[in-house]
Design a protein around this motif. Structure first.
Motif, PDB file in Angstrom:
ATOM      1  N   VAL A  33      31.097  47.065  60.121  1.00 27.42           N
ATOM      2  CA  VAL A  33      31.610  48.347  60.601  1.00 27.42           C
ATOM      3  C   VAL A  33      32.373  49.036  59.474  1.00 27.42           C
ATOM      4  O   VAL A  33      32.593  48.472  58.411  1.00 27.42           O
ATOM      5  CB  VAL A  33      32.544  48.176  61.825  1.00 27.42           C
ATOM      6  N   HIS A  34      32.776  50.280  59.744  1.00 24.94           N
ATOM      7  CA  HIS A  34      33.532  51.048  58.768  1.00 24.94           C
ATOM      8  C   HIS A  34      34.889  51.449  59.335  1.00 24.94           C
ATOM      9  O   HIS A  34      35.042  51.629  60.538  1.00 24.94           O
ATOM     10  CB  HIS A  34      32.758  52.302  58.347  1.00 24.94           C
ATOM     11  N   VAL A  35      35.852  51.568  58.448  1.00 23.91           N
ATOM     12  CA  VAL A  35      37.176  52.075  58.791  1.00 23.91           C
ATOM     13  C   VAL A  35      37.372  53.359  58.003  1.00 23.91           C
ATOM     14  O   VAL A  35      37.291  53.355  56.769  1.00 23.91           O
ATOM     15  CB  VAL A  35      38.286  51.060  58.424  1.00 23.91           C
ATOM     16  N   ILE A  36      37.607  54.447  58.697  1.00 20.05           N
ATOM     17  CA  ILE A  36      37.755  55.720  58.002  1.00 20.05           C
ATOM     18  C   ILE A  36      39.209  55.954  57.619  1.00 20.05           C
ATOM     19  O   ILE A  36      40.115  55.343  58.183  1.00 20.05           O
ATOM     20  CB  ILE A  36      37.223  56.890  58.854  1.00 20.05           C
ATOM     21  N   GLY A  50      36.176  32.570  60.452  1.00 21.31           N
ATOM     22  CA  GLY A  50      35.551  33.022  59.219  1.00 21.31           C
ATOM     23  C   GLY A  50      36.244  34.257  58.701  1.00 21.31           C
ATOM     24  O   GLY A  50      36.588  35.145  59.480  1.00 21.31           O
ATOM     25  N   PRO A  51      36.503  34.358  57.389  1.00 22.56           N
ATOM     26  CA  PRO A  51      37.214  35.527  56.861  1.00 22.56           C
ATOM     27  C   PRO A  51      36.367  36.785  56.948  1.00 22.56           C
ATOM     28  O   PRO A  51      35.144  36.738  56.831  1.00 22.56           O
ATOM     29  CB  PRO A  51      37.474  35.151  55.400  1.00 22.56           C
ATOM     30  N   HIS A  52      37.044  37.894  57.195  1.00 21.43           N
ATOM     31  CA  HIS A  52      36.339  39.162  57.111  1.00 21.43           C
ATOM     32  C   HIS A  52      36.465  39.683  55.688  1.00 21.43           C
ATOM     33  O   HIS A  52      37.452  39.441  54.996  1.00 21.43           O
ATOM     34  CB  HIS A  52      36.885  40.179  58.123  1.00 21.43           C
ATOM     35  N   VAL A  53      35.465  40.384  55.254  1.00 20.82           N
ATOM     36  CA  VAL A  53      35.396  40.895  53.885  1.00 20.82           C
ATOM     37  C   VAL A  53      35.471  42.407  53.943  1.00 20.82           C
ATOM     38  O   VAL A  53      34.812  43.046  54.775  1.00 20.82           O
ATOM     39  CB  VAL A  53      34.088  40.458  53.189  1.00 20.82           C
ATOM     40  N   GLY A  59      33.612  49.247  44.679  1.00 19.38           N
ATOM     41  CA  GLY A  59      32.828  48.041  44.465  1.00 19.38           C
ATOM     42  C   GLY A  59      33.632  46.762  44.553  1.00 19.38           C
ATOM     43  O   GLY A  59      33.077  45.665  44.451  1.00 19.38           O
ATOM     44  N   ARG A  60      34.950  46.866  44.767  1.00 15.38           N
ATOM     45  CA  ARG A  60      35.790  45.676  44.862  1.00 15.38           C
ATOM     46  C   ARG A  60      35.747  45.105  46.268  1.00 15.38           C
ATOM     47  O   ARG A  60      35.565  45.823  47.246  1.00 15.38           O
ATOM     48  CB  ARG A  60      37.225  46.005  44.470  1.00 15.38           C
ATOM     49  N   GLN A  61      35.935  43.787  46.371  1.00 21.09           N
ATOM     50  CA  GLN A  61      35.953  43.097  47.659  1.00 21.09           C
ATOM     51  C   GLN A  61      37.248  42.323  47.820  1.00 21.09           C
ATOM     52  O   GLN A  61      37.789  41.793  46.849  1.00 21.09           O
ATOM     53  CB  GLN A  61      34.776  42.122  47.765  1.00 21.09           C
ATOM     54  N   GLN A  62      37.749  42.298  49.049  1.00 20.20           N
ATOM     55  CA  GLN A  62      38.920  41.504  49.388  1.00 20.20           C
ATOM     56  C   GLN A  62      38.646  40.825  50.718  1.00 20.20           C
ATOM     57  O   GLN A  62      37.848  41.318  51.527  1.00 20.20           O
ATOM     58  CB  GLN A  62      40.174  42.375  49.507  1.00 20.20           C
ATOM     59  N   ARG A  78      33.149  43.522  57.140  1.00 21.73           N
ATOM     60  CA  ARG A  78      32.033  42.712  57.603  1.00 21.73           C
ATOM     61  C   ARG A  78      32.425  41.237  57.617  1.00 21.73           C
ATOM     62  O   ARG A  78      33.428  40.846  57.008  1.00 21.73           O
ATOM     63  CB  ARG A  78      30.795  42.931  56.728  1.00 21.73           C
ATOM     64  N   GLY A  79      31.644  40.440  58.303  1.00 24.83           N
ATOM     65  CA  GLY A  79      31.901  39.012  58.342  1.00 24.83           C
ATOM     66  C   GLY A  79      31.519  38.397  59.675  1.00 24.83           C
ATOM     67  O   GLY A  79      31.167  39.089  60.632  1.00 24.83           O
TER      68      GLY A  79
END
Length: 275
Positions: A33-36, A50-53, A59-62, A78-79
């Motif tokens: 999903v997206h968060v605006i 499970g961790p959400h990404v 382009g960075r991920q946390q 996502r996750g």
């Protein structure tokens, strides 16, 4: 089909500028999903298996417990087995809760333990062991109160300026705001930007967008929303929605959005009743 359980606290926080909700993802397919962008600082305290990404446009991920500053664009979450308590903080409140100015979080998502250290780990452990959403909300609220009491407040004039912008739903002219304060426009810009993390004009734009996009999500026609929320015309609203969400007003209402609101923007919500 993926489904989201969305739960709100039984009672609102007694602290101004704090809202919470719980999110749990159901279904065999991974969450995506997206968060605006939103006129607040967002904390995500996860407790799922499970961790959400989180992916940003840079382009960075946390992953894990996260804090997101004022975002310029929508971010992707996502996750598998995503479960989290999400907290939205006004920048006035965030200044004390986080221990830093939101200016240091402009358009970034960072691990919460970078700011809170062991507090973030302890919070995750306690929330994971809680037996209900309401217990998780209570634990989160206790943590926030403790940090608020120990944190440093923003200047009274800056807090007042933020409240004027939000109460006007972003329609207040910045020159008028500076005049009401008895400050120059330059002084208002500098103090506001330094302490709250964004210039007053951008703050007003984001607050106005947030109000407008809620009405769009509720099914109201774009032309009427534009006229009622202070946009010059429908094309102006269209440009802001496109800039903030990457899609048009006509298509954004059919998308799955993750947000803490009366409208959790998803047709797949299962519940919003406290448990």
């Amino acid at each position: 089909m993926a489904r989201w359980e969305v739960v709100h606290p039984a009672h609102p926080s007694r602290w101004a500028g704090v809202t919470m909700a719980g999110f749990r993802h159901h279904g065999p397919d991974p969450a995506d999903v997206h968060v605006i962008p939103h006129p607040s600082i967002t904390l995500a305290l996860e407790f799922g298996s499970g961790p959400h990404v989180v992916d940003t446009d840079s382009g960075r991920q946390q992953q894990g417990n996260l804090v997101a500053g004022f975002m310029h664009d929508a971010i992707r979450v996502r996750g598998h087995a995503v479960e989290c308590v999400q907290v939205r903080l006004s920048p006035v409140t965030a200044h004390a809760v986080l221990g830093i100015s939101p200016a240091e979080l402009d358009d970034v998502v960072v691990p919460l333990d970078q700011l809170w250290g062991h507090d973030a780990t302890r919070a995750q452990e306690q929330i994971s062991q809680a037996r209900s959403w309401q217990e998780r909300f209570a634990l989160t609220n206790t943590l926030l109160i403790r940090r608020l009491a120990a944190g440093r407040e923003v200047d009274r004039e800056v807090a007042w300026a933020w409240n004027r912008i939000t109460s006007s739903r972003g329609r207040l002219r910045i020159d008028d705001l500076a005049h009401e304060l008895g400050w120059s426009r330059k002084r208002l810009w500098s103090r506001f930007r330094t302490q709250l993390g964004l210039p007053p004009k951008r703050a007003a734009k984001l607050v106005r967008f947030d109000h407008a996009v809620h009405r769009l999500a509720a099914g109201q026609h774009a032309a009427g929303v534009a006229a009622d929320t202070g946009y010059a015309d429908q094309a102006h609203l269209h440009r802001d929605v496109l800039a903030f969400t990457g899609t048009t007003p006509a298509t954004m209402t059919s998308r799955v959005w993750l947000a803490v609101d009366e409208i959790a923007w998803t047709a797949h919500r299962t519940t919003n009743k406290p448990q």
